[in-house]
Scaffold this motif. Structure first.
Motif, mmCIF file in Angstrom:
data_model
loop_
_atom_site.group_PDB
_atom_site.id
_atom_site.type_symbol
_atom_site.label_atom_id
_atom_site.label_comp_id
_atom_site.label_asym_id
_atom_site.label_seq_id
_atom_site.Cartn_x
_atom_site.Cartn_y
_atom_site.Cartn_z
ATOM 1 N N ARG A 1 0.852 -1.193 0.000
ATOM 2 C CA ARG A 1 0.000 0.000 0.000
ATOM 3 C C ARG A 1 0.885 1.240 0.000
ATOM 4 N NH1 ARG A 1 -2.080 -3.108 4.031
ATOM 5 N NH2 ARG A 1 -1.383 -1.666 5.661
ATOM 6 N N VAL A 2 0.646 2.117 -0.965
ATOM 7 C CA VAL A 2 1.458 3.326 -1.110
ATOM 8 C C VAL A 2 0.532 4.518 -1.338
ATOM 9 C CG1 VAL A 2 3.293 4.467 -2.415
ATOM 10 C CG2 VAL A 2 3.313 1.972 -2.167
ATOM 11 N N VAL A 3 0.778 5.597 -0.582
ATOM 12 C CA VAL A 3 0.063 6.852 -0.830
ATOM 13 C C VAL A 3 1.098 7.940 -1.088
ATOM 14 C CG1 VAL A 3 -1.932 6.210 0.574
ATOM 15 C CG2 VAL A 3 -0.025 7.451 1.632
ATOM 16 N N VAL A 4 0.719 8.899 -1.902
ATOM 17 C CA VAL A 4 1.595 10.033 -2.171
ATOM 18 C C VAL A 4 1.459 11.033 -1.029
ATOM 19 C CG1 VAL A 4 2.075 11.947 -3.747
ATOM 20 C CG2 VAL A 4 1.458 9.687 -4.651
ATOM 21 N N ALA A 5 2.584 11.538 -0.532
ATOM 22 C CA ALA A 5 2.581 12.445 0.619
ATOM 23 C C ALA A 5 3.446 13.667 0.328
ATOM 24 C CB ALA A 5 3.100 11.722 1.865
ATOM 25 N N ASP A 6 3.126 14.757 1.024
ATOM 26 C CA ASP A 6 3.923 15.975 0.864
ATOM 27 C C ASP A 6 3.975 16.734 2.185
ATOM 28 O OD1 ASP A 6 1.471 17.299 1.095
ATOM 29 O OD2 ASP A 6 1.252 17.588 -1.065
ATOM 30 N N ASP A 7 4.346 18.002 2.125
ATOM 31 C CA ASP A 7 4.584 18.804 3.324
ATOM 32 C C ASP A 7 3.332 19.039 4.160
ATOM 33 O OD1 ASP A 7 7.253 19.120 2.417
ATOM 34 O OD2 ASP A 7 6.605 20.749 1.110
ATOM 35 N N THR A 8 2.163 18.741 3.611
ATOM 36 C CA THR A 8 0.924 18.965 4.358
ATOM 37 C C THR A 8 0.623 17.819 5.327
ATOM 38 O OG1 THR A 8 -0.439 17.918 2.638
ATOM 39 C CG2 THR A 8 -0.045 20.304 2.440
ATOM 40 N N CYS B 1 2.719 2.630 10.676
ATOM 41 C CA CYS B 1 2.495 1.472 11.552
ATOM 42 C C CYS B 1 1.515 0.485 10.935
ATOM 43 C CB CYS B 1 1.979 1.929 12.914
ATOM 44 S SG CYS B 1 3.222 2.753 13.939
ATOM 45 N N GLU B 2 0.601 0.976 10.117
ATOM 46 C CA GLU B 2 -0.368 0.111 9.452
ATOM 47 C C GLU B 2 0.204 -0.544 8.201
ATOM 48 O OE1 GLU B 2 -3.528 2.838 8.722
ATOM 49 O OE2 GLU B 2 -4.308 2.766 10.765
ATOM 50 N N GLY B 3 1.445 -0.191 7.843
ATOM 51 C CA GLY B 3 2.069 -0.781 6.658
ATOM 52 C C GLY B 3 1.830 -0.019 5.376
ATOM 53 N N THR B 4 1.353 1.228 5.487
ATOM 54 C CA THR B 4 1.141 2.072 4.308
ATOM 55 C C THR B 4 2.363 2.954 4.093
ATOM 56 O OG1 THR B 4 -1.255 2.122 4.636
ATOM 57 C CG2 THR B 4 -0.305 3.859 3.266
ATOM 58 N N ALA B 5 2.983 2.824 2.929
ATOM 59 C CA ALA B 5 4.183 3.606 2.627
ATOM 60 C C ALA B 5 3.807 4.995 2.135
ATOM 61 C CB ALA B 5 5.020 2.888 1.579
ATOM 62 N N LEU B 6 4.699 5.943 2.384
ATOM 63 C CA LEU B 6 4.485 7.338 2.020
ATOM 64 C C LEU B 6 5.507 7.735 0.967
ATOM 65 C CD1 LEU B 6 4.317 8.573 5.722
ATOM 66 C CD2 LEU B 6 2.375 7.864 4.292
ATOM 67 N N LEU B 7 5.070 7.867 -0.280
ATOM 68 C CA LEU B 7 5.966 8.290 -1.356
ATOM 69 C C LEU B 7 6.028 9.805 -1.357
ATOM 70 C CD1 LEU B 7 7.741 7.629 -3.777
ATOM 71 C CD2 LEU B 7 5.664 7.627 -5.197
ATOM 72 N N TRP B 8 7.193 10.337 -1.027
ATOM 73 C CA TRP B 8 7.312 11.767 -0.744
ATOM 74 C C TRP B 8 7.420 12.590 -2.019
ATOM 75 C CZ3 TRP B 8 6.082 13.947 3.571
ATOM 76 C CH2 TRP B 8 6.445 15.282 3.810
ATOM 77 N N ARG B 9 6.605 13.652 -2.084
ATOM 78 C CA ARG B 9 6.645 14.602 -3.206
ATOM 79 C C ARG B 9 6.892 16.027 -2.729
ATOM 80 N NH1 ARG B 9 7.797 11.511 -7.439
ATOM 81 N NH2 ARG B 9 6.067 10.182 -8.158
ATOM 82 N N GLY B 10 7.156 16.203 -1.449
ATOM 83 C CA GLY B 10 7.363 17.543 -0.918
ATOM 84 C C GLY B 10 8.834 17.922 -0.845
ATOM 85 N N ASP B 11 9.142 18.793 0.080
ATOM 86 C CA ASP B 11 10.502 19.284 0.281
ATOM 87 C C ASP B 11 11.361 18.190 0.936
ATOM 88 O OD1 ASP B 11 12.263 21.948 0.666
ATOM 89 O OD2 ASP B 11 12.435 20.680 2.453
ATOM 90 N N PHE B 12 12.564 17.968 0.428
ATOM 91 C CA PHE B 12 13.410 16.882 0.935
ATOM 92 C C PHE B 12 13.766 17.093 2.412
ATOM 93 C CE2 PHE B 12 17.400 14.798 1.910
ATOM 94 C CZ PHE B 12 17.216 13.523 1.387
ATOM 95 N N GLN B 13 14.116 18.305 2.772
ATOM 96 C CA GLN B 13 14.518 18.554 4.161
ATOM 97 C C GLN B 13 13.338 18.367 5.108
ATOM 98 O OE1 GLN B 13 17.632 18.681 4.754
ATOM 99 N NE2 GLN B 13 18.146 18.803 2.571
ATOM 100 N N ILE C 1 17.456 13.178 -7.323
ATOM 101 C CA ILE C 1 16.241 13.195 -6.502
ATOM 102 C C ILE C 1 15.384 14.379 -6.937
ATOM 103 C CG2 ILE C 1 15.315 13.339 -4.168
ATOM 104 C CD1 ILE C 1 17.997 12.313 -3.136
ATOM 105 N N PRO C 2 14.181 14.143 -7.482
ATOM 106 C CA PRO C 2 13.351 15.232 -8.023
ATOM 107 C C PRO C 2 12.512 15.926 -6.960
ATOM 108 C CG PRO C 2 12.267 13.132 -8.421
ATOM 109 C CD PRO C 2 13.574 12.811 -7.720
ATOM 110 N N LEU C 3 13.176 16.398 -5.906
ATOM 111 C CA LEU C 3 12.478 17.067 -4.816
ATOM 112 C C LEU C 3 13.157 18.395 -4.498
ATOM 113 C CD1 LEU C 3 12.013 14.041 -2.361
ATOM 114 C CD2 LEU C 3 10.362 14.902 -4.032
ATOM 115 N N ARG C 4 12.397 19.330 -3.972
ATOM 116 C CA ARG C 4 12.963 20.615 -3.567
ATOM 117 C C ARG C 4 14.015 20.404 -2.478
ATOM 118 N NH1 ARG C 4 7.614 21.504 -3.142
ATOM 119 N NH2 ARG C 4 7.745 21.743 -0.867
#
Length: 385
Positions: free
Chosen positions: A30-37, A48-60, A127-130
């Motif tokens: 299970r993968v959801v797209v996540a960002d700074d929000t 903890c539920e096993g859902t991965a967060l594919l990051w699209r926000g700021d790297f830092q 890495i295509p992130l800010r």
């Protein structure tokens, strides 16, 4: 290493990319797209539920989120709200062995949770992130050329970057008066007491050649060469360790004395001195770097002992460098080790002992403190019976 595909949906489109995990973890289902929000509490619940967060926000910001997840995983967020069931009293181990297994279980769960924050890579290790750092050199050192896109956990990426810094800086080895530079995936010789044992134990007479079995970074081969052994043959099977040992031997200008060869345990022939520092704990490793610490069913230890007699020159010595931590954890009794030595047609000629000085030995909050506080590292001098 798992190299299968990671699948997710983004803006209504099914997408996929190569999944990279040095620990061999399968791609999250299970993968959801996540960002700074995304806030840390929600991120932690999903992880903890096993859902991965594919990051699209700021790297830092992703780094800060990982730190927040780690604090929650370590139970440093204060008391839980009533009825939530968090921060239950930890199970009290009935024995050192159970304490070890509970500790490993907790480490494994923590690693799985923190591995749920994912970072995308474009071809060429971009890495295509800010505010993303340039990690091309570190990735090339660890993985080789990167010609396709992939996804990796941020935790693994930061470990890779940290290993790159270790490689650049190196580890000061007093016995050498020089630095050893560990590569990614090769255990760093930070436990200096075992190196000092090899530096101080009297060499057998007429040691014209020595074998260093499972050389790792090559640190013990370098110590033997600096002690005046004319020829040292260092053996390894792991490709990263082979490259690391050769690099360190080259840096120290010891290539005329030390030869690094790819073979399982022993090279052909016999030697007056055969040295081995096998993994110290008989347990299953959960990542590539742990192969230097954990030896399932003591396979390398037993293999070294079983083959040593046939590779010792007449009157030669085998030096087994081993911690007794496994004994204090109830994982391998001293009697078992002595039995294996006798079964291999060997006798104990002597033993040099030293107490560890690493920080965990004095950390009373460490779950394995009692065993670590009692630990002794030994150089066993073995000869043919």
């Amino acid at each position: 290493m798992d190299t299968s595909l990671l699948h997710w949906t983004e803006q209504g489109t099914e997408r996929s990319a190569r999944w990279h995990s040095e620990a061999g973890m399968p791609p999250p289902k299970r993968v959801v797209v996540a960002d700074d929000t995304l806030n840390a509490d929600t991120a932690y619940r999903l992880a903890c539920e096993g859902t991965a967060l594919l990051w699209r926000g700021d790297f830092q910001n992703a780094r800060q989120l990982l730190q927040a997840l780690a604090r929650r995983a370590d139970g440093k967020q204060g008391k839980a709200k009533p009825g939530k069931g968090k921060n239950k009293p930890a199970k009290v181990a009935a024995s050192p062995t159970e304490a070890f297994h509970l500790h490993r279980q907790a480490q494994s769960q923590r690693a799985r949770t923190l591995a749920m924050l994912l970072i995308p890579f474009e071809p060429g290790y971009t890495i295509p992130l800010r505010r993303a750092p340039d990690v091309k050199l570190a990735c090339n050192e660890a993985y080789g050329r990167g010609e396709d896109a992939f996804v990796i956990s941020l935790r693994e990426l930061l470990g890779l970057v940290g290993a790159h810094e270790w490689r650049k800086t190196g580890v000061e080895i007093p016995a050498l008066g020089a630095r050893i530079h560990p590569h990614y995936g090769v255990f760093s010789p930070v436990r200096g007491e075992y190196v000092q044992l090899v530096a101080e134990t009297p060499l057998p007479k007429k040691t014209g050649v020595a074998f260093d079995i499972g050389a790792g970074t090559g640190v013990l081969s370098a110590v033997l060469a600096r002690r005046g052994v004319p020829r040292v043959i260092a053996t390894e099977m792991d490709r990263r360790a082979l490259s690391c040992a050769r690099d360190n031997i080259h840096r120290l200008d010891l290539e005329e004395q030390v030869e690094v060869v790819e073979t399982d345990l022993f090279p052909p022939g016999r030697a007056p001195l055969v040295v081995c520092n096998p993994p110290w704990v008989p347990a299953r490793p959960s990542s590539s770097i742990e192969h230097a610490v954990f030896d399932p069913d003591s396979r390398m230890l037993k293999g070294f002992l079983a083959g040593l007699k046939d590779h010792l020159a007449e009157g030669g010595e085998g030096w087994l460098i081993l911690s007794d931590l496994a004994e204090h954890l109830g994982l391998r009794p001293r009697e078992q080790l002595l039995e294996w030595i006798a079964q291999a047609g060997l006798v104990v000629l002597g033993r040099q002992d030293v107490k560890p000085v690493h920080p965990k030995a004095g950390d009373a909050e460490d779950p394995l403190h009692a065993a670590r506080a009692a630990e002794v590292t030994s150089l066993w001098r073995l000869g043919a019976a």
